[in-house]
Design an enzyme around this catalytic site. Sequence first.
Site, PDB file in Angstrom:
ATOM      1  CD  GLN A  11     102.782  37.715 -30.915  1.00 37.54           C
ATOM      2  OE1 GLN A  11     102.161  37.908 -29.879  1.00 37.54           O
ATOM      3  NE2 GLN A  11     103.213  36.521 -31.264  1.00 37.54           N
ATOM      4  CE1 TYR A  19     105.157  56.351 -43.664  1.00 40.03           C
ATOM      5  CE2 TYR A  19     103.157  56.672 -42.395  1.00 40.03           C
ATOM      6  CZ  TYR A  19     104.162  55.849 -42.853  1.00 40.03           C
ATOM      7  OH  TYR A  19     104.184  54.517 -42.506  1.00 40.03           O
ATOM      8  CD  GLU A  68     100.037  57.838 -37.461  1.00 36.51           C
ATOM      9  OE1 GLU A  68      99.546  58.779 -38.127  1.00 36.51           O
ATOM     10  OE2 GLU A  68      99.470  57.352 -36.463  1.00 36.51           O
ATOM     11  CG  HIS A  94     105.601  55.026 -38.241  1.00 37.92           C
ATOM     12  ND1 HIS A  94     104.544  54.517 -37.532  1.00 37.92           N
ATOM     13  CD2 HIS A  94     105.164  55.090 -39.521  1.00 37.92           C
ATOM     14  CE1 HIS A  94     103.518  54.289 -38.329  1.00 37.92           C
ATOM     15  NE2 HIS A  94     103.874  54.637 -39.547  1.00 37.92           N
ATOM     16  NE  ARG A 116      95.977  58.266 -39.120  1.00 34.29           N
ATOM     17  CZ  ARG A 116      96.322  56.996 -39.090  1.00 34.29           C
ATOM     18  NH1 ARG A 116      96.213  56.261 -40.177  1.00 34.29           N
ATOM     19  NH2 ARG A 116      96.758  56.460 -37.987  1.00 34.29           N
TER      20      ARG A 116
HETATM   21  P1  NAP Z   1     111.595  31.380 -25.869  1.00 33.66           P
HETATM   22  O1  NAP Z   1     111.300  32.587 -26.609  1.00 33.66           O
HETATM   23  O2  NAP Z   1     112.052  30.176 -26.584  1.00 33.66           O
HETATM   24  O3  NAP Z   1     112.681  31.798 -24.768  1.00 33.66           O
HETATM   25  C1  NAP Z   1     113.189  30.918 -23.827  1.00 33.66           C
HETATM   26  C2  NAP Z   1     114.629  31.317 -23.539  1.00 33.66           C
HETATM   27  O4  NAP Z   1     115.146  30.407 -22.585  1.00 33.66           O
HETATM   28  C3  NAP Z   1     115.474  31.193 -24.780  1.00 33.66           C
HETATM   29  O5  NAP Z   1     115.646  32.478 -25.326  1.00 33.66           O
HETATM   30  C4  NAP Z   1     116.769  30.551 -24.289  1.00 33.66           C
HETATM   31  O6  NAP Z   1     117.778  31.555 -24.301  1.00 33.66           O
HETATM   32  C5  NAP Z   1     116.498  30.093 -22.859  1.00 33.66           C
HETATM   33  N1  NAP Z   1     116.677  28.672 -22.717  1.00 33.66           N
HETATM   34  C6  NAP Z   1     116.264  27.676 -23.542  1.00 33.66           C
HETATM   35  N2  NAP Z   1     116.613  26.466 -23.047  1.00 33.66           N
HETATM   36  C7  NAP Z   1     117.238  26.703 -21.884  1.00 33.66           C
HETATM   37  C8  NAP Z   1     117.821  25.852 -20.907  1.00 33.66           C
HETATM   38  N3  NAP Z   1     117.814  24.520 -21.034  1.00 33.66           N
HETATM   39  N4  NAP Z   1     118.398  26.423 -19.834  1.00 33.66           N
HETATM   40  C9  NAP Z   1     118.412  27.757 -19.695  1.00 33.66           C
HETATM   41  N5  NAP Z   1     117.889  28.608 -20.591  1.00 33.66           N
HETATM   42  C10 NAP Z   1     117.303  28.082 -21.669  1.00 33.66           C
HETATM   43  O7  NAP Z   1     110.363  30.914 -25.006  1.00 33.66           O
HETATM   44  P2  NAP Z   1     109.386  31.742 -24.065  1.00 33.66           P
HETATM   45  O8  NAP Z   1     109.971  32.980 -23.549  1.00 33.66           O
HETATM   46  O9  NAP Z   1     108.970  30.716 -23.074  1.00 33.66           O
HETATM   47  O10 NAP Z   1     108.201  32.097 -24.999  1.00 33.66           O
HETATM   48  C11 NAP Z   1     107.421  31.072 -25.599  1.00 33.66           C
HETATM   49  C12 NAP Z   1     106.712  31.590 -26.826  1.00 33.66           C
HETATM   50  O11 NAP Z   1     105.735  32.535 -26.468  1.00 33.66           O
HETATM   51  C13 NAP Z   1     107.688  32.268 -27.769  1.00 33.66           C
HETATM   52  O12 NAP Z   1     107.459  31.858 -29.084  1.00 33.66           O
HETATM   53  C14 NAP Z   1     107.360  33.703 -27.654  1.00 33.66           C
HETATM   54  O13 NAP Z   1     107.489  34.358 -28.894  1.00 33.66           O
HETATM   55  C15 NAP Z   1     105.902  33.706 -27.218  1.00 33.66           C
HETATM   56  N6  NAP Z   1     105.707  34.875 -26.391  1.00 33.66           N
HETATM   57  C16 NAP Z   1     105.654  36.074 -27.016  1.00 33.66           C
HETATM   58  C17 NAP Z   1     105.515  37.214 -26.276  1.00 33.66           C
HETATM   59  C18 NAP Z   1     105.436  38.543 -26.943  1.00 33.66           C
HETATM   60  O14 NAP Z   1     105.442  39.551 -26.286  1.00 33.66           O
HETATM   61  N7  NAP Z   1     105.351  38.626 -28.235  1.00 33.66           N
HETATM   62  C19 NAP Z   1     105.427  37.158 -24.911  1.00 33.66           C
HETATM   63  C20 NAP Z   1     105.490  35.920 -24.297  1.00 33.66           C
HETATM   64  C21 NAP Z   1     105.647  34.789 -25.057  1.00 33.66           C
HETATM   65  P3  NAP Z   1     119.311  31.199 -24.053  1.00 33.66           P
HETATM   66  O15 NAP Z   1     119.507  29.820 -24.549  1.00 33.66           O
HETATM   67  O16 NAP Z   1     120.099  32.222 -24.790  1.00 33.66           O
HETATM   68  O17 NAP Z   1     119.504  31.362 -22.585  1.00 33.66           O
HETATM   69 FE1  SF4 Z   2      97.150  42.692 -35.197  1.00 39.62          FE
HETATM   70 FE2  SF4 Z   2      95.374  40.749 -34.825  1.00 39.62          FE
HETATM   71 FE3  SF4 Z   2      97.190  41.256 -32.928  1.00 39.62          FE
HETATM   72 FE4  SF4 Z   2      95.150  42.931 -33.428  1.00 39.62          FE
HETATM   73  S1  SF4 Z   2      95.021  40.842 -32.628  1.00 39.62           S
HETATM   74  S2  SF4 Z   2      97.277  43.495 -33.144  1.00 39.62           S
HETATM   75  S3  SF4 Z   2      94.982  42.765 -35.636  1.00 39.62           S
HETATM   76  S4  SF4 Z   2      97.595  40.514 -34.989  1.00 39.62           S
END
Ligand code: NAP
Ligand code: SF4
Length: 677
Positions: A342, A169, A167, A255, A217
Amino acid sequence: MTTRYANILKPLHLGFTTIKNRVVMGSMHTGLEDRFYNYPKLAAYFGERAKGGVGLIITGGISPNRQGWLLPAGGTMNTLGDVAPHRLVTHAVHKHGAKILMQILHSGRYGYQPFVVSASPIKSPISPFKPRKMSERQILNTIEDYAKTASLAKMAGYDGVEIMGSEGYLLNQFLSRHVNQREDQWGGAIENRMRFALEVVKAIRAEVGEKFIICFRLSMLDLVHDGNTMQEVITVAKALDQAGVNLLNTGIGWHEARIPTIVTSVPRAAFADYTAEVKKHVEIPVIASNRINMPDTAEEILAAGKADMIQMARPLLADAFWVNKTATNRVNEINTCIACNQACLDHTFKNQRATCLVNPRAAYETELVYEKTKQPKRIAVVGGGVAGMSVATVAASRGHQVTLFEASNEVGGQFNLAKVVPGKEEFHETIRYFKVQIEKTGVDLRLNTKVNREQLEREGFDEVVIATGVVPRALKIEGSDAPQVLSYAEVLRGAPVGQKVAVIGAGGIGFDVSEFLLKPEHQPQPQPLAEWQREWGVDPNPNYVTEGGMCAPEVDPPIREIYLLQRKTTALGAGLGKTSGWVHRAQLKKHAVRMLRGVQYKAITNEGLWIEMAGQDQLLRVDSIVVCAGQESVKDLMPAADENTLANYHIIGGAKLAAELDAKRAIREGAELAAKL
Ligand code: NAP
Ligand code: SF4
């Protein structure tokens, strides 16, 4: 009991000791190992996994000296005073018949601290500190430190140590030309570059005797420029075997590699063939690793003779009882790791305690406790998304009588949308897990039931949990009610989308939807391994001669022209997870998605989307506009604070707060509430 998983459950004899099955819980930093006062929690965490049936556990990395710290004042073992807290851990594991190794990790130039050292003074792209080149004296002292750490680990009751040599290290830094540009006896040909690792093994063996496991490892695939070829990896593996190592573990990718190795879009068991290649050349047992999360995958690797053991780290955070469930033919009860990073790695990188999105008890075993209730209650849960399923199943497992109301014809909520995104197929597993739990715990599930306040009151519940989730936020500009404007939910459910698309909002869902729209509709899911290797430039030949196993990526032309837009002026995707965001950004870049920031949305006409950027009006000639502008809570069932009701009401997940909602918060809020009801 007969089992389909005979290879997983077979003991492994090492001569002087026996590991009861072929499952290794791989090393993973939780953050608990850095402070002695957290060791009771660490002992409970490992103890639960040992109770769950795992054969061998490897701790998070412990440094042999200060230069080797990953973080300032990270976990170290180099004095007698460091031994006592570790005894809690070894005792908790041995009580259940498992074995445990302490991982010795010297971070080299990956340390986030000013004392960093390495083979050559070349700064890593993932740490702000430039390392000092180690002198011969420092190398010899470090070898002694490793040996001393191993002997202290033996005193603490460990069954052995794992030497972290992959990784990217320290020892990997010496093994590869990527960082090792020395011209003395520690650099140059592979015989010199591996000297440090071999001397560490020999010094440890001399210190601890024969009856102590030494696992190494080794990086099977560096995935960095000037990385080793397979022939060099095999040369090192054979020498380690000769030097007295008992187990050879797999590491994949440094990494700093820009090829994903563990995120959910990496196909299951993507790297097992590289381990198999090394296995052909050594006598000692080898351990396969990376993206192995379910028993069928593990069994297949073992049955094919590709490896002798299977290492999983995150899957055992997700389910401490993975092995016992496998052994008793209850595979459908496994809470599967969806490789989202996450709550585990993203936490570690933010210096927070690692836990698990699908299992909030991970590393919180002493704090989040599900006790049988002495006062069973009648509980209504409204909403069958992950928050609702979490609260319902935990409450029912504690002995409450739970009714779960879901307005649609299926449980899963937003996860039903996520699971169709390319590379997110693992999300199916979480829905399957909860469905099995609903059945097993006796939750009364009422699908197609849109419940109202009167019904809830009439049925006389003691507690009502509102987990009604979110609806997509609509765009409110001129023309936004036109038919070419679609919500992300409509798109992911299969609504037709044109060839030129503007995606409004670049949060997690904006990125997901863009990836969804880039792929042909009938592409097989999950992505076949050969195609994934081609797209990311991973040499498919297990006996690769390319540097670090990398070749030129080949990307198919995108099937759509996509604009991804946001109002903020920050870089797009800056809010995505630390360990997975770069993969999503790279994917969209490779497929020529145009990412625009600082955009104001003006109007939608038959010509397309009018925007303003830097004071200039522009027309994006698109035929579809997909709105991914976040969500709004659905909380209409929640009574006002001063209302008298028969039941006690609670609100969780997206219904409580739509902003920054994610599954991690939703599942945790559900579990925490259920533990208290
Ligand atoms: P989000 O992360 O809050 O993104 C929505 C985006 O829309 C904001 O970044 C904002 O950016 C824009 N927005 C907000 N209000 C708006 C408006 N009235 N008009 C136009 N643009 C507007 O929400 P999301 O993408 O729907 O995700 C929802 C949740 O699911 C989040 O917490 C996210 O972390 C999670 N999620 C995570 C993943 C992952 O891969 N980890 C994948 C999918 C979802 P601007 O205001 O800059 O335009
Ligand atoms: Fe990490 Fe849990 Fe997501 Fe697996 S499911 S990657 S252990 S947070």
